[in-house]
Motif scaffolding. Structure first.
Motif, PDB file in Angstrom:
ATOM      1  N   ASP A 106       0.841  -1.208   0.000  1.00 29.87           N
ATOM      2  CA  ASP A 106       0.000   0.000   0.000  1.00 29.87           C
ATOM      3  C   ASP A 106       0.869   1.247   0.000  1.00 29.87           C
ATOM      4  OD1 ASP A 106      -2.269  -1.592   0.109  1.00 29.87           O
ATOM      5  OD2 ASP A 106      -2.381  -1.528   2.299  1.00 29.87           O
ATOM      6  N   GLY A 107       2.030   1.186   0.691  1.00 30.70           N
ATOM      7  CA  GLY A 107       2.899   2.352   0.782  1.00 30.70           C
ATOM      8  C   GLY A 107       3.849   2.517  -0.387  1.00 30.70           C
ATOM      9  N   CYS A 108       3.922   1.520  -1.274  1.00 31.94           N
ATOM     10  CA  CYS A 108       4.910   1.510  -2.350  1.00 31.94           C
ATOM     11  C   CYS A 108       4.772   2.712  -3.281  1.00 31.94           C
ATOM     12  CB  CYS A 108       4.756   0.211  -3.150  1.00 31.94           C
ATOM     13  SG  CYS A 108       5.852   0.055  -4.569  1.00 31.94           S
ATOM     14  N   ASN A 109       5.886   3.430  -3.514  1.00 28.58           N
ATOM     15  CA  ASN A 109       5.871   4.596  -4.413  1.00 28.58           C
ATOM     16  C   ASN A 109       5.560   4.225  -5.855  1.00 28.58           C
ATOM     17  OD1 ASN A 109       6.339   6.789  -2.704  1.00 28.58           O
ATOM     18  ND2 ASN A 109       8.564   6.559  -2.775  1.00 28.58           N
ATOM     19  N   ARG A 110       5.723   2.957  -6.210  1.00 27.33           N
ATOM     20  CA  ARG A 110       5.432   2.530  -7.583  1.00 27.33           C
ATOM     21  C   ARG A 110       3.944   2.696  -7.902  1.00 27.33           C
ATOM     22  NH1 ARG A 110       8.970   0.436 -11.956  1.00 27.33           N
ATOM     23  NH2 ARG A 110       7.443   0.408 -13.614  1.00 27.33           N
ATOM     24  N   ASN A 111       3.105   2.803  -6.869  1.00 25.38           N
ATOM     25  CA  ASN A 111       1.678   3.063  -7.090  1.00 25.38           C
ATOM     26  C   ASN A 111       1.461   4.355  -7.868  1.00 25.38           C
ATOM     27  OD1 ASN A 111       0.180   0.866  -5.798  1.00 25.38           O
ATOM     28  ND2 ASN A 111       1.103   1.580  -3.892  1.00 25.38           N
ATOM     29  N   GLN A 112       2.428   5.269  -7.826  1.00 27.07           N
ATOM     30  CA  GLN A 112       2.307   6.532  -8.545  1.00 27.07           C
ATOM     31  C   GLN A 112       2.610   6.366 -10.037  1.00 27.07           C
ATOM     32  OE1 GLN A 112       1.120   9.225  -6.918  1.00 27.07           O
ATOM     33  NE2 GLN A 112       0.986   7.839  -5.171  1.00 27.07           N
ATOM     34  N   VAL A 113       3.151   5.219 -10.420  1.00 24.44           N
ATOM     35  CA  VAL A 113       3.462   4.955 -11.829  1.00 24.44           C
ATOM     36  C   VAL A 113       2.364   4.109 -12.460  1.00 24.44           C
ATOM     37  CG1 VAL A 113       5.127   3.934 -13.436  1.00 24.44           C
ATOM     38  CG2 VAL A 113       5.932   5.117 -11.385  1.00 24.44           C
ATOM     39  N   GLU A 114       2.139   2.886 -11.905  1.00 23.61           N
ATOM     40  CA  GLU A 114       1.038   2.075 -12.398  1.00 23.61           C
ATOM     41  C   GLU A 114       0.486   1.139 -11.339  1.00 23.61           C
ATOM     42  OE1 GLU A 114       4.033   0.292 -12.026  1.00 23.61           O
ATOM     43  OE2 GLU A 114       4.491   0.558 -14.144  1.00 23.61           O
ATOM     44  N   ASP A 115       1.335   0.441 -10.598  1.00 27.00           N
ATOM     45  CA  ASP A 115       0.877  -0.529  -9.610  1.00 27.00           C
ATOM     46  C   ASP A 115       2.046  -0.849  -8.688  1.00 27.00           C
ATOM     47  OD1 ASP A 115      -0.702  -2.340  -8.296  1.00 27.00           O
ATOM     48  OD2 ASP A 115      -0.852  -3.791  -9.938  1.00 27.00           O
TER      49      ASP A 115
END
Length: 663
Positions: A106-115
């Motif tokens: 949930d905290g992963c910065n990759r969420n700002q890219v795609e998943d």
């Protein structure tokens, strides 16, 4: 020692003269046409995945190992090296890779890219590999100290692991016949396969842990005996008692708790249910209860002692032969929260629905309806309206739902029978931030006894508690915990691993300093103030203990769209669920695991992309020579060439390069 007045006169690096208290406007101070007073500094910070992990995993570290960025110094395989890094904080990678709800993702910065990066799937693979290849743990040198650990669940086992690494003797007491706690008795085996659980537990026991199962402190052994025989005590008793429904009629025999239901099932005593089952909750435990009930199936009661509540209460056990008569069970899971707001993991909700569990949200229990004998025959419920932002009972919505068993999965508390002095008014144990028990020197606590939460939370607390135990046994003061309290990457440790540790600093003798013509000459001799000296790690700042790097400090444009590699999940239909106790989760292949690790953005640490080298217009940023390079020291800056243009910092994907003031 104070600097002499003669030496002060020879100091040649002062930016301002005596009496000069004015500085130019900051814009002029920093920027001068095509150059600035700033230069690149390498700043190590904690990634949000690690900051979100209750056990403090060095997630970025072992993902960089899997992808091939960070390499072992010897002949170890990347799998073994990743396992070693992974288990610095958590000795259960194969289990946690399966069941942890992964707040790190949930905290992963990759969420700002795609998943997000599939952190759990990588941990799952490494955990399996370690079991298949017989990886072991090593105990530290014997200190002669003995610690009693009360409770053999995830917290107690993790504490045993950490204390044995420190060299302290450990005796582990548990009232069950087998170790594992909630991992064994609170989670069904199709989620925590018993061969996997047994393998990870045995690896800890093999470190030299003395185990006393079937032994409850406060019954077979007194607290006084424990305090007399051991130098310290770690309480990891969990929260093994479920909370009863706080409504009228909930004292009926066939109103039981989710904790008791799952323990009876996992202990092998409960093998079927009877009639309609209503589960009240909304979290993962309630999903487990409902899913287990569907798998157990329903039979028509022929003997009174076949009723599940008598099995759960320990009065009897089911005959295996009777399960031949079972059919699909009718199971309703109800939650006070709307279904889309339930605490359970979304994929677990979807699995339960597919398996035939009926789920209703925004519904509250009002009372239990009993028959003349005192058995529950229905649950009176009412609808809740959240339109005002708060739960409001809908007038006139009360109705009875017939049932044969009511299972409350609404929370847990501790069982302090025989050890009443340890508990507080909430049925838990009070402690400070170092997990020392309040008012009881030498007593420490971890896990659900502090606050019922995740398995990984208990594991993380055990690590901190064991550091406190170690300080106590050494008569050392327990210091303040860092703001970001996780297992940090240690650059000096990495340099030592590769035989690249800084040289010892040797201060010049005062008489030699005088002969060397003053303090300024000491600088010329490389004693301080120069990037050529070999006794320090230059232009590196470790902010990981205080700072978590957010996505807006990364260069997200570097990362291209790359779909996540998702583990297969064996989907069980409502028709297939009866008696289906096989594992549902399928591990990724080695190829997919490496590819998934490569999606990690290595937030706050260099991942050797070469952007800073390629884009530097002055050729000031260069690769560290091969014989001197290691993780975190992949590049260096020639400050005689650097003009402070900021380009290296702008194109650094991970935020590892920050511009700092220079001369």
């Amino acid at each position: 020692m104070a600097t002499s007045s003669d030496d002060m006169k020879t100091m040649n690096f002062r930016r301002y003269e005596e009496g000069d208290f004015e500085h130019r406007p900051w814009q002029e101070e920093i920027w001068q046409a095509g150059w600035t007073h700033k230069c690149p500094t390498y700043v190590h910070r904690t990634p949000p995945c690690q900051g979100s992990c209750p056990s403090g995993h060095d997630i970025r570290g072992w993902l960089d190992i899997v992808r091939g960025i960070e390499k072992p110094s010897g002949e170890k395989s990347w799998q073994e090296y990743a396992f070693e890094r992974m288990t610095l904080s958590n000795p259960f990678p194969a289990i946690m890779g399966r069941v942890c709800p992964a707040p790190c993702q949930d905290g992963c910065n990759r969420n700002q890219v795609e998943d997000f990066v599939g952190i759990n799937s990588v941990e799952h693979f490494i955990g399996n590999w370690a079991l298949e290849n017989g990886m072991k743990f090593t105990a530290g040198a014997d200190t002669g100290k003995k610690v009693a650990i009360v409770g053999g669940g995830p917290g107690g086992l993790a504490a045993a692991y950490q204390l044995r690494k420190m060299g302290h003797g450990v005796t582990l007491f548990d009232e069950h016949s087998e170790l594992g706690g909630m991992m064994r008795y609170g989670i069904p085996g199709y989620r925590t396969p018993r061969n996997v659980l047994d393998g990870e537990i045995q690896r800890i026991v093999d470190m030299g842990v003395e185990v006393k199962t079937g032994t409850r402190v406060g019954r077979e052994v007194t607290m006084e005996q424990i305090e007399s025989d051991y130098d310290a005590v770690v309480w990891a008793i969990g929260a093994q008692a479920g909370r009863a429904l706080p409504i009228d009629g909930a004292d009926a025999d066939n109103c039981i708790t989710g904790v008791a239901f799952l323990e009876a099932f996992n202990d092998g005593r409960l093998q079927h249910v009877t009639g309609k089952v209503i589960v009240i909750g909304g979290g993962d435990t309630s999903i487990d209860v409902a899913s287990v009930a569907r798998r157990l199936g329903h039979i028509t009661v022929e003997n009174e002692n076949e009723r599940p509540e008598y099995v759960v209460l320990g009065q009897t056990a089911h005959d295996v032969a009777s399960t031949a008569k079972r059919e699909g069970a009718d199971v309703l899971l109800m939650s006070r929260q709307p279904v889309d707001k339930m605490n359970a993991a979304q994929h677990e909700i979807e699995d339960a629905l597919r398996e035939g569990v009926e789920i209703k949200g925004a519904l509250t229990p009002v009372s239990v309806v009993k028959d003349a004998s005192g058995r529950a025959i229905a649950l009176k419920v009412a609808d809740l309206d959240y339109s005002t932002g708060k739960a409001v009972v809908v007038e006139g919505s009360e109705r009875d739902i017939e049932c044969d068993l009511v299972v409350a999965a609404i929370g847990q508390t501790g069982d302090f029978t025989g050890i009443e002095a340890m508990g507080n008014e909430r049925g838990l144990i009070d402690s400070d931030k170092n997990f020392q028990v309040a008012g009881k020197p030498g007593h420490f606590v971890c896990g659900d006894a502090v606050r019922p939460h995740l398995l990984t939370t208990a594991i993380g607390q055990a690590s901190i508690a064991c550091e406190s135990v170690d300080h106590f046994l050494k008569n050392q003061a327990v210091g303040k915990r860092p703001k970001v309290d996780v297992h940090h990457f240690n650059l000096l440790g990495k340099l030592k691993e590769w035989n690249l540790a800084p040289e010892e600093f040797k201060r010049l003798d005062p008489e030699e300093i005088k002969k060397a013509e003053g303090f300024a000459k000491e600088i010329d001799l490389g004693q301080r103030g120069t990037s050529d000296a070999k006794f320090a790690v230059h232009n590196y700042e470790d902010r990981s203990f205080n700072d978590i790097i957010p996505s807006d400090e990364l260069f997200l444009g570097h990362f291209t769209y790359t779909p996540r590699h998702i583990r297969d999940n064996i989907e069980v239909s409502a028709e297939e669920v009866l008696g289906h106790f096989e594992e549902r989760l399928v591990a990724l292949t080695e190829e997919d695991v490496v590819a998934e690790a490569k999606r990690c953005m290595s937030c706050g640490m260099c991942f050797e992309c070469d952007n800073c080298v390629v884009y530097c217009p002055q050729d000031a940023v260069q690769k560290t020579p091969r014989g001197e390079s290691t993780t975190g020291r992949y590049v260096f800056t020639d400050y005689s060439k650097c003009i402070g243009c900021h380009i290296c910092a702008d194109v650094c994907p991970t935020g590892y390069i920050q511009m700092g003031m220079g001369d």
